[in-house]
Motif scaffolding. Structure first.
Motif, PDB file in Angstrom:
ATOM      1  N   ARG A   1       4.486  -4.365  -9.960  1.00 29.18           N
ATOM      2  CA  ARG A   1       3.286  -4.061  -9.165  1.00 29.18           C
ATOM      3  C   ARG A   1       2.337  -5.261  -9.148  1.00 29.18           C
ATOM      4  O   ARG A   1       1.758  -5.590  -8.113  1.00 29.18           O
ATOM      5  CB  ARG A   1       2.572  -2.834  -9.747  1.00 29.18           C
ATOM      6  CG  ARG A   1       3.358  -1.530  -9.653  1.00 29.18           C
ATOM      7  CD  ARG A   1       2.499  -0.363 -10.107  1.00 29.18           C
ATOM      8  NE  ARG A   1       3.281   0.856 -10.234  1.00 29.18           N
ATOM      9  CZ  ARG A   1       3.682   1.358 -11.393  1.00 29.18           C
ATOM     10  NH1 ARG A   1       3.364   0.751 -12.538  1.00 29.18           N
ATOM     11  NH2 ARG A   1       4.397   2.468 -11.431  1.00 29.18           N
ATOM     12  N   HIS A   2       2.168  -5.889 -10.295  1.00 28.36           N
ATOM     13  CA  HIS A   2       1.234  -7.015 -10.399  1.00 28.36           C
ATOM     14  C   HIS A   2       1.708  -8.184  -9.542  1.00 28.36           C
ATOM     15  O   HIS A   2       0.917  -8.799  -8.805  1.00 28.36           O
ATOM     16  CB  HIS A   2       1.108  -7.445 -11.859  1.00 28.36           C
ATOM     17  CG  HIS A   2      -0.006  -8.409 -12.113  1.00 28.36           C
ATOM     18  ND1 HIS A   2      -1.092  -8.099 -12.904  1.00 28.36           N
ATOM     19  CD2 HIS A   2      -0.227  -9.677 -11.689  1.00 28.36           C
ATOM     20  CE1 HIS A   2      -1.921  -9.130 -12.950  1.00 28.36           C
ATOM     21  NE2 HIS A   2      -1.404 -10.110 -12.225  1.00 28.36           N
TER      22      HIS A   2
ATOM     23  N   SER B   1       1.577   0.255  -0.628  1.00 28.06           N
ATOM     24  CA  SER B   1       0.320  -0.436  -0.919  1.00 28.06           C
ATOM     25  C   SER B   1       0.187  -1.738  -0.134  1.00 28.06           C
ATOM     26  O   SER B   1      -0.765  -2.497  -0.340  1.00 28.06           O
ATOM     27  CB  SER B   1       0.209  -0.728  -2.415  1.00 28.06           C
ATOM     28  OG  SER B   1       0.220   0.471  -3.169  1.00 28.06           O
TER      29      SER B   1
ATOM     30  N   VAL C   1       9.135   2.914  -7.641  1.00 32.88           N
ATOM     31  CA  VAL C   1       8.227   1.787  -7.845  1.00 32.88           C
ATOM     32  C   VAL C   1       8.196   0.904  -6.601  1.00 32.88           C
ATOM     33  O   VAL C   1       7.125   0.477  -6.139  1.00 32.88           O
ATOM     34  CB  VAL C   1       8.638   0.960  -9.080  1.00 32.88           C
ATOM     35  CG1 VAL C   1       7.807  -0.317  -9.186  1.00 32.88           C
ATOM     36  CG2 VAL C   1       8.478   1.793 -10.346  1.00 32.88           C
TER      37      VAL C   1
ATOM     38  N   GLU D   1       6.223   2.588  -3.845  1.00 29.89           N
ATOM     39  CA  GLU D   1       4.790   2.514  -4.130  1.00 29.89           C
ATOM     40  C   GLU D   1       4.225   1.151  -3.730  1.00 29.89           C
ATOM     41  O   GLU D   1       3.137   1.056  -3.148  1.00 29.89           O
ATOM     42  CB  GLU D   1       4.545   2.764  -5.617  1.00 29.89           C
ATOM     43  CG  GLU D   1       3.090   2.661  -6.036  1.00 29.89           C
ATOM     44  CD  GLU D   1       2.902   2.746  -7.541  1.00 29.89           C
ATOM     45  OE1 GLU D   1       1.859   2.283  -8.024  1.00 29.89           O
ATOM     46  OE2 GLU D   1       3.807   3.264  -8.231  1.00 29.89           O
ATOM     47  N   ILE D   2       4.985   0.100  -4.033  1.00 27.07           N
ATOM     48  CA  ILE D   2       4.549  -1.252  -3.684  1.00 27.07           C
ATOM     49  C   ILE D   2       4.456  -1.418  -2.168  1.00 27.07           C
ATOM     50  O   ILE D   2       3.476  -1.943  -1.640  1.00 27.07           O
ATOM     51  CB  ILE D   2       5.518  -2.293  -4.285  1.00 27.07           C
ATOM     52  CG1 ILE D   2       5.359  -2.337  -5.804  1.00 27.07           C
ATOM     53  CG2 ILE D   2       5.283  -3.674  -3.677  1.00 27.07           C
ATOM     54  CD1 ILE D   2       6.400  -3.190  -6.509  1.00 27.07           C
TER      55      ILE D   2
END
Length: 270
Positions: free
Chosen positions: A30-31, A59, A52, A55-56
């Motif tokens: 994510r970072h 975003s 995951v 989600e990325i």
């Protein structure tokens, strides 16, 4: 992209993170995506990796998910080909995948010993072989960050092969730093201290144990996956371009606190 993303200059770089379906790996994926990298989320649990990556993307980031066991050479060959086709050659590899089987060494089964070493140590080597090959072929300067453990520095009785594997991972990183330097590829490690992740959460279910652990940390709090993600992103970036062969303890000062545990008497007046 935020100011941190501009500072790290990771925008557009292809980053591969193993064991990225949860914990430190997920936080790192994510970072890296948040600062503009294109991230390959690899995990043996495909649904977790897909969640995951989704989600990325939701975003506004760039990510793909790949189901692979890092101890399986064929699965990794397929994963490397997928990354190359979908995103381009890897420029940053984060060897985070790991398993833990806690038991005294004298009673540890050979199967558990082999499983931990095959994932935590051999898996890191196999991943490095396939993804460093992409960096070399594309003539790209790159960075490899291995996620070790404070148990690779300080022995923890009852942790089975885990600490042994992480100590080996530290030496693997140092050897790679020399062998890959002519290709412009750096190799470093980060070693978490006490961090609450799905892998360690069982240790914090007893409030008394959790409180006692926190009291041991000079920073007066438990580590979070985000703490490691920030350190990994730094080592992955050109801001750490002259750093290689190092092992960064990210532990809130835990490793420095040994002597404060020794009982002491008042200093006599002179």
């Amino acid at each position: 992209m935020d100011q941190e993303g501009n500072w790290l200059a990771l925008s557009g770089r292809v980053c591969v993170v193993t064991g990225a379906g949860s914990g430190i790996g997920a936080a790192t994926a994510r970072h890296l995506a948040a600062v503009g990298a294109a991230v390959a989320v690899i995990d043996r649990h495909g649904e977790a990796a897909a969640a995951v990556a989704a989600e990325i993307v939701q975003s506004g980031g760039s990510a793909i998910s790949i189901t692979a066991d890092v101890s399986d050479p064929e699965a990794l060959a397929h994963a490397a080909a997928t990354v190359l086709q979908a995103l381009g050659p890897c420029q940053v590899l984060v060897n985070n995948a790991g398993v833990l089987r806690g038991e005294a060494l004298l009673s540890l089964s050979l199967a558990d010993w082999n499983q931990v070493l095959s994932v935590n140590l051999t898996g890191a080597l196999l991943c490095t072989q396939v993804f460093a090959a992409q960096m070399i072929e594309a003539k790209l300067a790159g960075s490899i960050v291995h996620v070790g453990s404070i148990t690779g520095h300080h022995p923890l009785p009852g942790s089975g092969a885990y600490g042994v594997s992480k100590a080996g991972l530290g030496m693997l990183s140092r050897m790679l730093s020399l062998e890959l330097a002519p290709h412009g590829i750096r190799s470093n490690a980060v070693s978490p201290g006490l961090v609450r992740t799905p892998l360690t959460e069982h240790s914090y279910q007893d409030p008394a144990v959790a409180q006692a652990r926190q009291a041991m940390v000079p920073a007066a709090r438990m580590g979070l996956p985000a703490d490691l993600a920030s350190a990994i992103a730094f080592l992955a970036s050109d801001r750490a371009g002259y750093i290689t062969g190092q092992d960064l303890l990210v532990d809130g000062g835990l490793g420095q606190g040994l002597l404060r545990k020794i009982p002491s008497a008042p200093t006599p007046a002179v």
